[in-house]
Design an enzyme around this catalytic site. Structure first.
Site, mmCIF file in Angstrom:
data_model
loop_
_atom_site.group_PDB
_atom_site.id
_atom_site.type_symbol
_atom_site.label_atom_id
_atom_site.label_comp_id
_atom_site.label_asym_id
_atom_site.label_seq_id
_atom_site.Cartn_x
_atom_site.Cartn_y
_atom_site.Cartn_z
ATOM 1 C CD GLU A 270 -2.340 -8.019 2.541
ATOM 2 O OE1 GLU A 270 -1.891 -6.718 2.599
ATOM 3 O OE2 GLU A 270 -3.152 -8.325 3.739
ATOM 4 N N GLY B 268 0.595 -4.940 1.029
ATOM 5 C CA GLY B 268 -0.321 -5.291 0.097
ATOM 6 C C GLY B 268 0.193 -5.911 -1.167
ATOM 7 C CD GLU C 255 1.373 -5.486 5.852
ATOM 8 O OE1 GLU C 255 2.252 -6.391 5.989
ATOM 9 O OE2 GLU C 255 0.894 -5.735 4.990
ATOM 10 C CB ALA D 255 -0.920 -0.233 1.360
#
Ligand code: T1G
Length: 683
Positions: free
Chosen positions: A104, A101, A124, A62
């Site tokens: 992910e 992300g 994270e 992200a």
């Protein structure tokens, strides 16, 4: 499409992500991936989709620059839900880092094809969060939940060649055939339905292994909200549906995102990347340092020599006589042998690094070096004498740096006859490990010299921060304010144990008294004597022969191993006698007051430093204290902590403490006063 290029290869749509520099999943990249995925699903000629990267990174996750701002659609979750709903198979082709992300996205694919150099991770936790796009629900359904827990809680990535046997990826491919391998993988799925997420393991062994791992983890890292949240989410893969688990993950993620801990960790992440930046035109003038000379083979000189040698830069190590020079090299070689024994470097690397360091005595050996770093004794006359000889021994473009930790760079430069080439490079011990380098800009230091030293420090993997010239520069100047308060607190009634407990409760690993004993109380004692300052308690300890661990007693008593501290009644008696001799009636000091009297004067001094232009920004000060002095990273640094606490409260508390203790140095600076009054933050 600006950040996604679509290629059709053998009936498969290859989505090439190309959002410089690391494919951070910002709004534009998410939107274009969503559009491309939708088009691929609508196109009857397309069998399936490959997610690939045109950059070296697959995706850094992200875009953390977007955090704290209102979410823009499609969010990362929207995109991943769209992937879940895809009727066509999806395969990730990972040839670089795939973090947060980014991983992910790959986890939401039906398969992952990776190269050996790929790096898959969920970091994270390092910014006070947990995976927020399904990582806590997909990974435990792919590998054992106990292993998934460890992977997420450490945040450490794994290389592609490990990821395949560990079950995080499906196939290993050479870089030059990664995409074809991924396209073939898509075709495998074309003939049968996509792999849906299996329910989590339900057998008892798996569950008990997970619970055991969770218990160990929570014991090792107590009071860390992100760790508790990760355990809660991974446990949900046993008891809850995927959808409910995703809801739970979202709740934890939203809560943690708003927490000051995560805000501070995200601030620290960007702050340490933004320091030491000069205008591109100035940086363009930076020379490349290909060889260095180091004057002094003591602890600092040897550590600095190792930092350069480990980076493959040859070192001429100058000492006062051949034996001393050889002893320094032998000490360095022994250090590298420890690294080999610990498995952190190979024997070949050890041999290469040691071979990079040439012992010498004659300054003429410095004739070809690009940078000289003086790491001699902290006495101005010794340094001035050395700098008086350097110009004659070095080439006219060589930069002359001093590693002094608090003496005036300008006074040293004046002895050189070439002040434009003189600069401070204040390394922190152990210099081969600690990342921080204070780059001290003298009054006449040239911009080229600053740029070259910044480039050289970065090349060592250091975090260089440019600071102005004053006593103690930034880090030690702020440390001096805290140390003054520690001595006052001990005089007024606190014990070393209470002071240290207060700071460790605040989040530091080591309290100031234990740190002083570790470093040696005589070092700061000599510095105070040289500058006409005193610290009644610390002076009394040194003058009573209590130098810290090196003399097995300081603030504490040390056992046989010389490192395990215990409360020493003799030290307490000595401290009480100093209080009595000054007519001070000792009192019990509340822990909150101890913390405030150590931390708030640091913020106050940081504001003074900003007012004087010694530091360019509050984040420079924070990075210095995060990387040089172990300030708790989850508080962002002293200045960010003050901001988070509220400068209005900081100013009010400083005024109250100044009043209550009669210590005028506690009075807030005008910058703090004005920021508190206007409600503004440090710029
Ligand atoms: N977002 C925005 N910018 C980023 C970024 C990121 N995730 N990662 C790096 N950058 C910028 C960085 O600021 C710098 O910018 C440039 O890229 C080069 O970085 C939903 C919520 C990727 C290993 O924690 O670890 O996904 O200064 O100097 O040394 O579950 O950056 O050039 O303008 O560090 O080669 C999780 C963080 C996010 C990875 C590259 N991801 N990044 O290191 O270069 S949260 C991370 C790194 C998330 C999801 C959750 C490193 C790197 P500029 P750099 P590098």
């Amino acid at each position: 499409m600006a950040v996604v290029a679509v290629e059709h290869r053998h009936g498969v749509a290859v989505l090439w992500m190309q959002r410089a520099p690391v494919n951070a999943l910002g709004a534009d990249l998410r939107a274009e991936l969503s559009l491309a995925l939708s088009r691929a699903n609508d196109d009857p000629t397309v069998l399936g989709v490959v997610f690939a990267s045109a950059l070296s990174a697959f995706s850094a996750g992200a875009d953390i620059k977007e955090f704290g701002k209102p979410p823009t659609s499609p969010t990362l979750r929207d995109l991943i839900e769209q992937m879940d709903a895809s009727a066509k198979p999806l395969v990730a082709a990972v040839g670089g880092i795939a973090l947060g992300g980014g991983f992910e996205i790959a986890l939401a694919c039906d398969a992952r094809v990776v190269t050996p150099a790929a790096n898959l991770g969920l970091p994270e936790v390092k910014i006070g969060l947990l995976p927020g796009a399904g990582g806590t629900q997909r990974l435990p359904r792919l590998i054992e939940p106990a292993k998934a827990l460890a992977f997420i809680a450490t945040g450490s990535p794994v290389a592609g060649e490990v990821a395949v046997p560990d079950g995080l990826a499906d196939r290993l491919a050479d870089p030059d055939c990664l995409i074809d391998a991924a396209v073939n993988e898509v075709k495998q799925f074309a003939s049968h339905p996509r792999r849906k997420l299996a329910m989590a393991k339900t057998n008892a062994d798996s569950r008990s292994a997970f619970e055991q791992a969770a218990t160990t983890l929570l014991k090792r890292q107590p009071d860390e909200p992100q760790i508790e949240a990760i355990v809660d989410c991974v446990r949900a893969t046993y008891d809850q549906t995927f959808e409910d688990g995703m809801k739970l993950e979202r709740e934890h993620f939203t809560r943690l995102m708003a927490d000051n801990r995560s805000k501070s960790l995200r601030y620290a992440f960007f702050a340490e990347r933004s320091v030491g930046q000069l205008p591109a035109t100035t940086m363009a003038q930076a020379e490349t340092v290909k060889s260095v000379g180091i004057i002094g083979g003591g602890t600092m000189g040897s550590g600095i020599a190792m930092a350069f040698a480990s980076a493959g830069i040859p070192v001429v190590l100058i000492e006062t006589d051949p034996d001393a020079a050889q002893r320094a090299v032998d000490r360095i070689a022994a250090n590298y042998t420890h690294s080999v024994n610990r498995g952190s470097i190979s024997e070949e690397m050890r041999a290469r690094n040691v071979g990079m360091i040439a012992p010498a005595v004659d300054y003429r050996e410095l004739g070809n070096v690009d940078l000289v770093i003086e790491a001699a004794f902290e006495e101005m006359e010794i340094k001035r004498e050395i700098f008086g000889k350097l110009v004659a021994s070095t080439k006219p473009t060589a930069i002359l740096a001093t590693n002094t930790s608090y003496l005036s760079v300008d006074d040293i430069a004046a002895a050189s006859g070439a002040s434009g080439r003189v600069i401070g490079m204040h390394f922190f011990s152990p210099a081969n490990i600690m990342k921080l380098v204070e780059v001290v800009r003298g009054a006449e230091t040239s911009a080229d010299a600053v740029a070259t030293v910044l480039k050289a420090a970065r090349g060592l993997g250091k975090v260089p921060v440019v600071v102005g010239n004053c006593h103690g520069f930034v880090g030690n100047r702020i440390l001096a304010r805290r140390s003054e308060q520690v001595d006052r607190l001990l005089l007024e009634g606190a014990t070393p144990e209470q002071v240290d407990l207060a700071l460790t409760k605040f989040g530091s690993k080591l309290g100031p008294c234990a740190m002083g004993d570790l470093a040696g109380l005589d070092i700061s004692w000599r510095m105070r004597r040289a500058t006409g300052r005193s610290a009644p308690v610390a002076d009394a300890l040194v003058e009573a022969g209590r130098l810290g661990q090196k003399s097995r007693k300081g603030y504490y008593l040390y056992g046989e191993d010389g490192r395990t501290p215990s409360v020493d009644p003799e030290a307490l008696a000595l401290i009480e006698s100093v209080s009595r001799s000054r007519g001070i009636e000792r009192r019990v000091i509340p822990q909150e007051e101890i913390i405030d009297r150590m931390i708030l004067p640091m913020i106050n001094e940081g504001a003074r430093i900003l007012e004087e232009g010694i530091a360019d920004s509050a984040k420079d000060i924070d990075v210095i204290w995060l990387h040089g002095y172990g300030f708790p990273r989850w508080r962002g640094g002293p200045m960010f902590y003050g901001q988070t606490r509220g400068l209005f409260d900081v100013v009010a508390r400083l005024k109250a403490l100044a009043e209550a203790t009669g210590d005028v140095s506690m009075r807030p600076t005008s910058l703090l006063e004005s920021l508190a009054a206007s409600g503004e933050a440090f710029s």
